[in-house]
Design a protein around this motif. Structure first.
Motif, PDB file in Angstrom:
ATOM      1  N   ASP A  23       0.847  -1.193   0.000  1.00  0.00           N
ATOM      2  CA  ASP A  23       0.000   0.000   0.000  1.00  0.00           C
ATOM      3  C   ASP A  23       0.882   1.242   0.000  1.00  0.00           C
ATOM      4  O   ASP A  23       1.294   1.738   1.042  1.00  0.00           O
ATOM      5  CB  ASP A  23      -0.914  -0.010   1.226  1.00  0.00           C
ATOM      6  CG  ASP A  23      -1.948   1.093   1.195  1.00  0.00           C
ATOM      7  OD1 ASP A  23      -1.846   2.005   0.345  1.00  0.00           O
ATOM      8  OD2 ASP A  23      -2.875   1.044   2.030  1.00  0.00           O
ATOM      9  N   SER A  25       0.218   4.335  -0.769  1.00  0.00           N
ATOM     10  CA  SER A  25      -0.411   5.509  -0.155  1.00  0.00           C
ATOM     11  C   SER A  25      -0.269   5.485   1.358  1.00  0.00           C
ATOM     12  O   SER A  25       0.021   6.508   1.981  1.00  0.00           O
ATOM     13  CB  SER A  25      -1.886   5.592  -0.533  1.00  0.00           C
ATOM     14  OG  SER A  25      -2.014   5.880  -1.900  1.00  0.00           O
ATOM     15  N   ALA A  29       1.671   8.275   3.733  1.00  0.00           N
ATOM     16  CA  ALA A  29       0.633   9.121   4.336  1.00  0.00           C
ATOM     17  C   ALA A  29       1.203  10.102   5.366  1.00  0.00           C
ATOM     18  O   ALA A  29       0.824  11.283   5.379  1.00  0.00           O
ATOM     19  CB  ALA A  29      -0.449   8.255   4.972  1.00  0.00           C
ATOM     20  N   ARG A  32       2.989  12.975   3.599  1.00  0.00           N
ATOM     21  CA  ARG A  32       2.042  13.895   2.949  1.00  0.00           C
ATOM     22  C   ARG A  32       1.344  14.775   3.984  1.00  0.00           C
ATOM     23  O   ARG A  32       1.185  15.977   3.783  1.00  0.00           O
ATOM     24  CB  ARG A  32       1.004  13.109   2.135  1.00  0.00           C
ATOM     25  CG  ARG A  32       1.543  12.551   0.830  1.00  0.00           C
ATOM     26  CD  ARG A  32       0.439  12.059  -0.097  1.00  0.00           C
ATOM     27  NE  ARG A  32      -0.592  11.288   0.567  1.00  0.00           N
ATOM     28  CZ  ARG A  32      -0.509   9.995   0.841  1.00  0.00           C
ATOM     29  NH1 ARG A  32       0.560   9.314   0.513  1.00  0.00           N
ATOM     30  NH2 ARG A  32      -1.516   9.370   1.435  1.00  0.00           N
TER      31      ARG A  32
END
Length: 101
Positions: A23, A25, A29, A32
């Motif tokens: 994963d 993303s 995370a 970000r």
């Protein structure tokens, strides 16, 4: 080990790590979120704005930041292209004068 070899080893490790990441993303995370938080702190250092207004302003600050990076990149590419043209003209002039390039 040379600098080049260290760099290659690091690249190999990074590629292997990303190849095993299911994963992407989720893995990025936190980074970000930290980047977005930075822009929110920039536009509202005292925490006085509403969350909606802070988010709106932070988005504009983020867009301005990346637009500024794009401008610098375009300027650097233009300067590099101009420098290449000057160097090629100098080489052509030298060759025409009987020199070696």
């Amino acid at each position: 080990m040379t600098e080049s070899e260290r760099r290659l080893r690091s690249q190999i490790a990074a590629h292997e790590s990303w190849a095993k990441t299911e994963d992407r993303s989720a893995r990025t995370a936190k980074a970000r979120r930290a980047a977005l938080d930075r822009f929110e702190r920039q536009v509202d250092p005292n925490g006085e704005l509403t969350p909606q207004e802070r988010a709106k302003r932070a988005e504009h600050a983020r867009k301005a930041y990346f637009s500024r990076l794009a401008l610098k990149s375009a300027q650097a590419r233009r300067r590099a292209k101009e420098a290449t043209a000057v160097a090629e003209a100098a080489e052509a002039e030298l060759a025409a004068a009987g020199g070696t390039a």
